[in-house]
Every structure is written in C-alpha cells, then in structure tokens.
Design a protein around this motif. Structure first.
Motif, short mmCIF file in Angstrom:
data_model
loop_
_atom_site.label_atom_id
_atom_site.label_comp_id
_atom_site.label_asym_id
_atom_site.label_seq_id
_atom_site.Cartn_x
_atom_site.Cartn_y
_atom_site.Cartn_z
N TRP A 352 0.85 -1.20 0.00
CA TRP A 352 0.00 0.00 0.00
C TRP A 352 0.88 1.24 0.00
CZ3 TRP A 352 -5.29 -0.16 -0.22
CH2 TRP A 352 -5.95 -1.33 0.20
N TRP A 353 0.45 2.26 -0.72
CA TRP A 353 0.95 3.61 -0.48
C TRP A 353 0.19 4.15 0.72
CZ3 TRP A 353 5.14 5.93 -2.21
CH2 TRP A 353 5.73 5.47 -3.40
N VAL A 354 0.86 4.92 1.57
CA VAL A 354 0.27 5.37 2.81
C VAL A 354 0.57 6.86 3.01
CG1 VAL A 354 0.09 4.93 5.30
CG2 VAL A 354 0.82 3.08 3.76
N ARG A 355 -0.41 7.58 3.56
CA ARG A 355 -0.20 8.99 3.94
C ARG A 355 -1.03 9.28 5.18
NH1 ARG A 355 -1.52 11.41 -0.52
NH2 ARG A 355 0.56 11.92 -1.29
N SER A 356 -0.47 10.04 6.09
CA SER A 356 -1.22 10.44 7.28
C SER A 356 -2.37 11.36 6.89
CB SER A 356 -0.30 11.17 8.27
OG SER A 356 0.71 10.30 8.75
N ASN A 357 -3.51 11.17 7.57
CA ASN A 357 -4.67 12.01 7.33
C ASN A 357 -5.33 12.27 8.68
OD1 ASN A 357 -6.84 13.40 6.13
ND2 ASN A 357 -8.03 11.51 5.99
N GLY A 358 -4.96 13.42 9.29
CA GLY A 358 -5.45 13.70 10.64
C GLY A 358 -4.91 12.66 11.60
N SER A 359 -5.81 12.01 12.31
CA SER A 359 -5.40 10.98 13.26
C SER A 359 -5.35 9.60 12.62
CB SER A 359 -6.36 10.95 14.45
OG SER A 359 -7.69 10.67 14.01
N GLY A 360 -5.68 9.53 11.31
CA GLY A 360 -5.71 8.24 10.64
C GLY A 360 -4.77 8.19 9.45
N LEU A 361 -5.02 7.23 8.58
CA LEU A 361 -4.19 7.02 7.40
C LEU A 361 -5.06 6.87 6.16
CD1 LEU A 361 -1.74 4.28 8.76
CD2 LEU A 361 -1.24 6.74 8.53
N ASN A 362 -4.62 7.42 5.06
CA ASN A 362 -5.17 7.10 3.75
C ASN A 362 -4.22 6.09 3.10
OD1 ASN A 362 -7.22 8.91 4.07
ND2 ASN A 362 -6.53 10.34 2.50
N THR A 363 -4.77 5.03 2.53
CA THR A 363 -3.93 4.05 1.85
C THR A 363 -4.51 3.77 0.47
OG1 THR A 363 -5.09 2.07 2.66
CG2 THR A 363 -3.39 3.00 4.08
N TRP A 364 -3.64 3.52 -0.50
CA TRP A 364 -4.10 3.34 -1.87
C TRP A 364 -3.05 2.61 -2.69
CZ3 TRP A 364 -1.80 7.60 0.07
CH2 TRP A 364 -0.75 8.17 -0.65
N HIS A 365 -3.48 2.16 -3.87
CA HIS A 365 -2.56 1.53 -4.82
C HIS A 365 -3.26 1.47 -6.17
CE1 HIS A 365 0.82 -0.97 -6.15
NE2 HIS A 365 1.32 -0.91 -4.91
N ASN A 366 -2.47 1.43 -7.24
CA ASN A 366 -3.05 1.17 -8.54
C ASN A 366 -2.39 -0.05 -9.16
OD1 ASN A 366 -0.60 1.95 -9.66
ND2 ASN A 366 -1.35 3.85 -10.54
N GLY A 367 -2.92 -0.49 -10.27
CA GLY A 367 -2.35 -1.61 -11.00
C GLY A 367 -2.41 -1.32 -12.48
N SER A 368 -1.39 -1.75 -13.21
CA SER A 368 -1.35 -1.47 -14.64
C SER A 368 -0.54 -2.53 -15.37
CB SER A 368 -0.72 -0.08 -14.88
OG SER A 368 -0.62 0.20 -16.26
N MET A 369 -1.13 -3.11 -16.39
CA MET A 369 -0.43 -3.98 -17.33
C MET A 369 -1.21 -3.91 -18.64
SD MET A 369 -1.58 -7.87 -16.11
CE MET A 369 -0.34 -7.95 -14.84
N PRO A 370 -0.64 -4.37 -19.74
CA PRO A 370 -1.39 -4.28 -21.00
C PRO A 370 -2.79 -4.88 -20.88
CG PRO A 370 0.88 -4.92 -21.43
CD PRO A 370 0.71 -4.94 -19.93
N GLY A 371 -3.80 -4.06 -21.13
CA GLY A 371 -5.18 -4.50 -21.02
C GLY A 371 -5.81 -4.33 -19.66
N THR A 372 -5.12 -3.72 -18.71
CA THR A 372 -5.64 -3.59 -17.34
C THR A 372 -5.22 -2.28 -16.70
OG1 THR A 372 -5.51 -5.98 -16.94
CG2 THR A 372 -5.59 -4.57 -15.01
N PHE A 373 -6.17 -1.62 -16.04
CA PHE A 373 -5.84 -0.55 -15.10
C PHE A 373 -6.80 -0.67 -13.93
CE2 PHE A 373 -5.86 3.70 -13.22
CZ PHE A 373 -4.49 3.89 -13.08
N SER A 374 -6.28 -0.52 -12.71
CA SER A 374 -7.10 -0.68 -11.51
C SER A 374 -6.66 0.32 -10.46
CB SER A 374 -6.96 -2.11 -10.97
OG SER A 374 -5.59 -2.44 -10.75
N PHE A 375 -7.59 0.65 -9.57
CA PHE A 375 -7.29 1.59 -8.49
C PHE A 375 -8.13 1.25 -7.28
CE2 PHE A 375 -7.95 5.52 -6.08
CZ PHE A 375 -6.63 5.87 -5.84
N LEU A 376 -7.49 1.25 -6.12
CA LEU A 376 -8.15 0.92 -4.85
C LEU A 376 -7.67 1.89 -3.79
CD1 LEU A 376 -9.75 -1.06 -2.94
CD2 LEU A 376 -7.65 -2.41 -2.81
N ALA A 377 -8.60 2.44 -3.00
CA ALA A 377 -8.22 3.38 -1.95
C ALA A 377 -9.07 3.16 -0.71
CB ALA A 377 -8.39 4.82 -2.43
#
Length: 427
Positions: A352-377
């Motif tokens: 996960w990519w991570v960043r502080s957000n107030g007292s919590g954390l935002n986490t996210w990631h993407n995915g990419s390969m030929p024929g695919t793109f994805s994002f989750l947060a």
C-alpha cells in the motif's frame, strides 16, 4: 465509432446511462442482435456522483469494460458493472460467439492490486510464527550471494517495502524480459519463476538494500516464493485458504495468459499494441494482453483475477483485527519504512501507499499492465472504493491516474451516506 439501429452510439448510450444497447453495436450480425445490459448493479441516489464520474471516465477513454465498488464502515454501498465483452466461439465447435454484459462480480486482471494480498499473506506467516520479517531472502530461499554480497542484506521486510536493491530503470523489470532471460540462460519459452530468479541472482544489485525505495515487481515475485517455501503450499492455495476463505471470498484466482484459458466470468482485455509471444517458441506476434507476457509468472506481484467488490471486501481486513490479521500485523503493513517519507509526505508500506490524514491514514494503490488498469483506496471516515478497467493508458489516451482525484471528488459530494448493505447480494 459503431452506431446501433437506434442511432445512438455506444458512447452516447453510456453517457446517457441507458440500460441496454443492441448487440449490433458491438459488431454482431443483425440476425444475432440482442439486448445486452450496458450497466448492471446498484447505485444509490446519494452516490450518483461516483457513477457519473466513472461513466465520463470510460467514455473519454473508450473503455469497453469497467467496474466500480464503494463501501463505508464495512458495508458495500455501491456495486456497478459497465459495458460488455465478447466470448469467442471455440474453434471447430460450430458455436457462435457470445456477448456478455459486465456484472459487479465479473473478473478482471487487477495487476499490482495483487501486492497488498501478497503482503497480507507474508504478515499472516509472521503472525503465525513461521517467518521473520528480518530474515534474509538468501537464507529463506537458499539463494547465492556470489554475484553481489549485498543480496544477504535483502530481508523480507525490505522486499515488501521495495527496498531490495533492484531498479528496473537500470537493469530492466525481470518480469517483463522473458525473451532476454530465455536467450541468456539458453532455456526455451515459456520461462518460469526459477529461471527468473536464476537470471536475476547472477547479476549485481542496482543499489544498496534499504538505501532507497524503487518499485520492484521482482521483489514481490520473490515474496510469493517465500510464501510457498515457508507454508509448503502453492502461493495461490495459501492465499485462498488463509486469507480469502476466512472472509467469504471465493471468486478470486490467479489468471492465465491466453484468452482460451480464461475462466467463466472473466472479461476480455483491449490494447492497440502487439508483442512477440512469451508462451511458446513460435515467435508469433500476438495481442499484447494475450501471450505478450506471462500471467502465471506475475502471480504474487500482479497475477490475481478479482472483481471490484472482491477487492473492496478484502481491503476490509486492514480496517481492524479480524480472522486474517491481528492489530500488530496491520500496523506493521502500514508502518513507515527505514527510508522515511517521500517529498509528498507519503511512504510505501506493505503493498500500500500510505499517507497520514489527521489521526488516521489514507492508503491506496493502482495496477497497470497491457489491457488492465485498476485503483483501490481506503480514505477518511471509513470510506473505500475500487475501480477496474479492461484497458490502460496508451499513447494518445487521456491520463488514467486521474481516476484517483475523480473518485476523491465524488466522495466530497456525498451529504448523507446510505445505510443499506449490499454485501449479501455479492457474497
């Protein structure tokens, strides 16, 4: 652009949010034209901004298959499929191809959204006392450090945090150079994990392990082999048994390279590029998503098939201690690495990519390969969302990473969150 009998193009139908589009618009013969849903699933009125954002996004990029899922505080609130795809008839059967509408449960290759799954599997082994994060990869996998003694400094944790010493800008991404590895080792295609490891281990690292973060698919491929070695199970079996089954996820599986190998419910993938086949020695030029790279070799770094609802449900294991991970394991996955934070205030945890957000954390990631793109947060107030597509950014197409701010902006338009939980509909 193809126009249907009604005079509406596929693009205009999608913009209008129409419920069906004639199959003729996909190139089917007039005799076979039939109504195929262009959207499926549930979108509460309060979350219409998410739906509108994805419709605009896929229209601008001419994406034919997509999904979106939104959840909050453990409840799935929106689950949507967009578009349709063709299942070709098997050769020699005399059967016709079929046109299928994308459902919220349709399977997509999710590329690097596989990495947090692999990290969770590693942490489960650590949690069960079977593995140490400080263990050197050379010890666990029995690798020689003769080509570079620094390999002994590559620990399990450094693999998880992309601190292992491989830089694909310097030595190329080992998961995407099958022809080079085949020629160098004088082994036939298709190559396997053992060939990739043999090739990489015979070469020096690109930087001192732990000195900087450089994204490495190879590092995550090694984590998959560690999971197999320590558990005594295949990577896929371990993930299914220890991570997915406890939370009721049954659809997810590892993908295959060729269209003919696709399981029921998997969409098709689009790319304007071709590549020389890596699945055999024929030298054939193939559509890039189908034989231009090896899906089995991608397993732990990018090989999973999943739906957006599966990924959002799985991401809930990181919200609090549960049947898969305890609080200490979750904390370790999100912990800052030894290199600290980057210039943007973020860091890479375990998948996960991570960043502080107030007292919590935002986490996210993407995915990419030929024929695919994805994002989750996973963001503030317990909100999470995932979007997956059957195409990625190519020359001449708009920026695909813009899905992140688009969905973030849609979150800000919600004044009252729905309370109806759709989970039982899809699991």
């Amino acid at each position: 652009m193809t126009t249907s009998k009604t005079g509406l193009t596929r693009r205009r139908l999608l913009q209008a949010g129409a419920g069906v589009v004639p199959a003729l618009a996909l190139g089917a013969s007039p005799a076979r034209a039939a109504a195929v849903p262009i959207v499926s699933g549930v979108v509460p009125a309060a979350l219409a901004g998410f739906d509108a954002a994805v419709k605009k996004y896929v229209t601008e990029r001419q994406i034919s298959c997509a999904q979106l899922t939104v959840a909050r505080k453990g409840k799935i609130l929106l689950a949507r499929g967009y578009g349709f795809y063709t299942i070709p008839a098997a050769s020699g059967t005399g059967m016709r191809s079929r046109i299928m509408g994308v459902q919220p449960t349709s399977l997509f290759r999710v590329a690097s959204l596989s990495k947090h799954i692999t990290s969770a599997a590693i942490m489960r082994l650590v949690q069960d006392g079977k593995l140490s994060l400080s263990a050197p990869v050379t010890t666990v996998l029995g690798l020689s450090a003769e080509a570079d003694p620094r390999l002994e400094q590559v620990t399990v944790l450094r693999l998880m945090q992309h601190l292992g010493g491989w830089d694909r800008a310097t030595s190329k991404d080992q998961l995407w150079i099958d022809h080079t590895i085949s020629a160098t080792l004088d082994v036939p295609l298709p190559i396997g994990h053992a060939d990739i490891i043999r090739y990489a281990t015979a070469r020096p690292l690109d930087f001192d392990p732990g000195s900087k973060m450089v994204y490495s698919n190879y590092g995550y491929m090694l984590l998959g082999r560690i999971i197999e070695k320590v558990s005594g199970m295949s990577y896929e079996s371990y993930v299914k048994q220890k991570l997915l089954a406890p939370v009721g996820i049954t659809r997810m599986r590892l993908g295959r390279s060729l269209r003919a190998e696709s399981p029921a419910g998997e969409v098709s993938y689009a790319s304007k590029y071709t590549a020389k086949s890596v699945v055999d020695t024929s030298g054939a030029v193939v559509p890039y998503p189908y034989g231009g790279f090896s899906m089995p070799n991608q397993d732990a770094n990018g090989g999973w098939l999943a739906s957006a609802v599966d990924l959002v449900k799985f991401a809930m294991i990181f919200d609090a201690a549960g049947p898969v991970l305890n609080a200490a394991s979750i904390a370790k996955i999100f912990a800052k690495p030894e290199t600290g934070v980057n210039a943007g205030g973020a860091w890479y945890g375990g998948g996960w990519w991570v960043r502080s957000n107030g007292s919590g954390l935002n986490t996210w990631h993407n995915g990419s390969m030929p024929g695919t793109f994805s994002f989750l947060a996973r963001i503030q107030d317990g909100v999470s969302y995932c979007a997956v597509f059957n195409r990625r950014e190519e020359e001449g197409t708009p920026d695909f990473d813009s899905i992140d701010p688009l969905l973030g902006k849609a979150t800000g338009t919600v004044t009252t969150w729905p309370t109806t939980d759709l989970t039982s509909r899809y699991f």
